[in-house]
Design a protein around this motif. Structure first.
Motif, PDB file in Angstrom:
ATOM      1  N   ARG A 538       0.814  -1.170   0.109  1.00 31.12           N
ATOM      2  CA  ARG A 538      -0.003  -0.017  -0.040  1.00 31.12           C
ATOM      3  C   ARG A 538       0.988   1.266  -0.016  1.00 31.12           C
ATOM      4  O   ARG A 538       0.638   2.159  -0.810  1.00 31.12           O
ATOM      5  N   GLU A 539       1.902   1.164   0.793  1.00 32.72           N
ATOM      6  CA  GLU A 539       2.721   2.504   0.852  1.00 32.72           C
ATOM      7  C   GLU A 539       3.292   2.760  -0.458  1.00 32.72           C
ATOM      8  O   GLU A 539       3.618   3.798  -0.946  1.00 32.72           O
ATOM      9  N   ALA A 541       2.313   1.799  -3.511  1.00 28.54           N
ATOM     10  CA  ALA A 541       1.442   2.221  -4.478  1.00 28.54           C
ATOM     11  C   ALA A 541       1.064   3.756  -4.250  1.00 28.54           C
ATOM     12  O   ALA A 541       0.801   4.473  -5.183  1.00 28.54           O
ATOM     13  N   GLU A 542       1.066   4.133  -2.800  1.00 34.26           N
ATOM     14  CA  GLU A 542       0.850   5.537  -2.665  1.00 34.26           C
ATOM     15  C   GLU A 542       2.119   6.382  -3.213  1.00 34.26           C
ATOM     16  O   GLU A 542       1.987   7.485  -3.491  1.00 34.26           O
ATOM     17  N   LEU A 543       3.413   5.858  -2.865  1.00 31.65           N
ATOM     18  CA  LEU A 543       4.672   6.297  -3.438  1.00 31.65           C
ATOM     19  C   LEU A 543       4.547   6.585  -4.860  1.00 31.65           C
ATOM     20  O   LEU A 543       4.913   7.540  -5.453  1.00 31.65           O
ATOM     21  N   GLN A 544       4.081   5.408  -5.414  1.00 33.11           N
ATOM     22  CA  GLN A 544       3.991   5.431  -6.887  1.00 33.11           C
ATOM     23  C   GLN A 544       3.262   6.582  -7.480  1.00 33.11           C
ATOM     24  O   GLN A 544       3.400   7.335  -8.505  1.00 33.11           O
ATOM     25  N   ARG A 545       2.002   6.736  -6.759  1.00 32.03           N
ATOM     26  CA  ARG A 545       1.041   7.776  -7.332  1.00 32.03           C
ATOM     27  C   ARG A 545       1.528   9.026  -7.042  1.00 32.03           C
ATOM     28  O   ARG A 545       1.439   9.986  -7.857  1.00 32.03           O
ATOM     29  N   GLU A 546       2.225   9.425  -5.835  1.00 29.97           N
ATOM     30  CA  GLU A 546       3.016  10.667  -5.770  1.00 29.97           C
ATOM     31  C   GLU A 546       3.836  10.955  -6.604  1.00 29.97           C
ATOM     32  O   GLU A 546       4.101  12.002  -7.202  1.00 29.97           O
ATOM     33  N   ARG A 549       2.409  11.918  -9.985  1.00 27.10           N
ATOM     34  CA  ARG A 549       1.914  13.336  -9.859  1.00 27.10           C
ATOM     35  C   ARG A 549       3.176  14.345  -9.934  1.00 27.10           C
ATOM     36  O   ARG A 549       2.874  15.182 -10.718  1.00 27.10           O
TER      37      ARG A 549
END
Length: 575
Positions: A538-539, A541-546, A549
């Motif tokens: 999950r972390e 995936a969040e870093l990949q989205r960031e 962006r």
């Protein structure tokens, strides 16, 4: 008779205790109460003995005579949980007093004097196990259809003393027909529903037809069975699990043209259910003879016949399961008085077919339906166990329930990941079925339990087991829910000796306990690592989205489509 009259020596110092697998004896004080035998050294952390008198199967005496003078002796207690305990007493009078007291207290005839009626749990009972698995709740979906009904024809226990007051029968069958069928079947045990498979095929159980020249046909009985057979469809199957023997009988085939009548005896040539206990007794004699040679051990194991009974029970249960699941035809199982071999087969077949029965609570519900409510006579069958000599026990004593538990173990052994519990749960059920502080296995039938007021006056074993701190100790760490049908191997080489049961008091089980603990630790660690891996994913995936962006913002800045002020505004208000 009061307990005090049976206890001539309530307390005795200087008693030596010898237990199997314990290298050293302990010297302590022996206390005899109305229900317990207690031996303690009164030292903190020291070994103690707490034994229910009801657990004692036979008391043997070994007097110590020196120069023709009795100087006490050894009392050998052979227990229903298969332990053998020895007490060394040096006083001749106390030796006789203690042995006589234990012998009398372990053979109380009045059920109301047993410990469950005096036991008070030291915890709050959250679930009342006595009412947890009612017939109405277990078959609620089935009763909502137009095909089945709940009959109260046996409410006064007159049709069948061993059945419960309410039973599931086809809606097309009248109570008058049930009464006629009860008069046709041994003990009044007419056909009743045990299980309905997901494909609609049903499993009935009953007793054999009465034997005798005056009993030839019962059209009402035929109507009950024909109510679940499709006209012009496949024939149903009637399994006789008792076979040819003294007093055996089965249906006359021309009267049941819509059924195939098959003989699948679990024990060939049995004259009584006591033959099964004889086999169990020989098995335990072999298991306790630790000094025997390998050849002699294997010969005695084969000669006792126990594993053959396990194999036969597994075999017929699998055939019944195949008829229900693969052929989709109704099945009737009977044998003898319908209280022993049919219950094994219907129970094991349901465990094979129904994944709910492979859970802790599911097995409780199964035992309630197929054993307690179906009238298995626990008090009579478990009055004596394998250590009581045949000439001292009743022919009605048997080891039927143990044979069922052994079959469950065989399934667990072949499918160790498909059961929520492991052999520890089965061992607990075995022990409590013979002696317990709980009232679940008291009495021979629902009628007796009602007369004894078992529900009102005792605590249920299920109430104890289902407490979180207890149920957690019985969970199988390898369990993965499996909704499919289990098809076990019934080849002779697939049947194994249940060592956890039969040799646990003569073979050190510490290595198995340690292995189980290590396995539990590994699986617990694996679950923690899986949880950690999910969190890290999950972390990530969040870093990949960031990251995406930021890359997008950088590209837009380079193209001039986005200003630094816009980026700052987005950071302050991400929505």
């Amino acid at each position: 008779m009061e307990f005090a009259e049976l206890i001539r020596t309530p307390k005795l110092d200087g008693v030596q205790l010898y237990e199997q697998l314990k290298r050293e004896s302990i010297d302590g004080t022996l206390c005899i109460t109305g229900h317990h035998l207690i031996l303690s050294t009164r030292r903190e952390g020291a070994r103690e003995l707490w034994l229910l008198h009801q657990n004692v199967d036979i008391v043997e005496r070994k007097p110590y005579i020196n120069n023709n003078v009795l100087e006490g002796g050894t009392i050998i207690l052979k227990c229903k949980d298969l332990r053998i305990i020895q007490l060394r007493i040096n006083s001749p009078q106390e030796y006789f007093n203690v042995s006589n007291s234990i012998e009398q207290l372990s053979n109380l005839e009045e059920i109301k004097k047993l410990y469950p009626f005096f036991y008070i749990p030291m915890y709050n009972v959250i679930e009342d196990g006595h009412t947890e698995y009612s017939l109405e709740s277990e078959f609620a979906k089935l009763l909502a259809t137009d095909e089945w009904r709940l009959t109260g024809a046996n409410a006064d226990f007159r049709l069948c003393p061993s059945y419960g007051p309410r039973l599931i029968v086809p809606r097309a069958v009248s109570d008058d027909q049930l009464a006629q069928s009860a008069a046709f079947r041994d003990g009044g045990r007419f056909p009743v529903l045990a299980y309905r498979h997901t494909n609609g095929a049903v499993l009935f159980r009953c007793a054999q037809p009465l034997a005798g020249p005056g009993v030839k046909r019962c059209r009402a009985d035929e109507a009950i069975l024909n109510a679940v057979v499709e006209v012009g469809g496949k024939k149903g199957c009637i399994f006789d699990t008792w076979g040819k023997g003294k007093g055996s009988n089965t249906e006359i085939e021309p009267h049941y043209p819509q059924w195939r009548i098959l003989s699948r005896p679990i024990g060939a040539g049995w004259s009584s259910v006591g033959a099964l206990l004889d086999s169990f007794s020989k098995l335990m004699d072999a298991c306790n003879d630790v000094g025997t040679s390998s050849d002699r051990w294997l010969g005695r194991l084969e000669g006792c016949g126990w594993l053959s009974y396990v194999l036969n029970a597994m075999n017929v249960s699998c055939v019944v399961a195949q008829c229900l699941a693969l052929e989709g035809v109704p099945v009737v199982v009977h044998g003898g008085k319908g209280m022993d071999t049919p219950l094994i087969v219907t129970s094991v077949a349901q465990i094979i077919l129904n994944p709910d029965c492979r859970t802790i609570k599911g097995l409780q519900a199964l035992i309630e339906r197929e054993w307690l409510q179906a009238g298995y006579p626990f008090s009579t069958r478990h009055k004596h166990s394998c250590y009581t000599p045949p000439n001292q026990r009743q022919k009605s004593s048997s080891a039927t329930f143990l044979l069922f538990l052994d079959c469950v173990y065989q399934l667990f052994h072949q499918f160790p990941c498909s059961f929520e519990f492991d052999s520890r749960y089965l061992l607990m059920l075995f022990e409590h079925s013979y002696s317990s502080q709980y009232g679940t296995f008291l009495g021979d039938c629902e009628r007796e339990r009602k007369e004894l007021k078992v529900r009102e006056r005792t605590t249920s074993l299920w109430s104890h087991i289902n407490r979180p701190q207890i149920i957690d100790t019985l969970l199988n760490p390898m369990y993965v829910p499996n909704v499919t049908v289990l098809w076990p191997s019934v080849a002779p080489l697939s049947i194994v000796l249940w060592a956890d049961m039969y040799t646990r008091w003569v073979v050190d089980q510490s290595q198995a306990t340690q292995s189980r603990a290590r396995m539990q630790a590994i699986i617990t660690e694996e679950k923690e690592l899986e949880k950690k891996a999910r969190r890290l994913r999950r972390e990530l995936a969040e870093l990949q989205r960031e990251y995406q962006r930021l890359r997008l913002e950088e590209a837009l800045l380079d193209d001039g489509e986005l200003t630094d002020e816009d980026v700052e505004d987005d950071a302050l208000d991400p929505d």
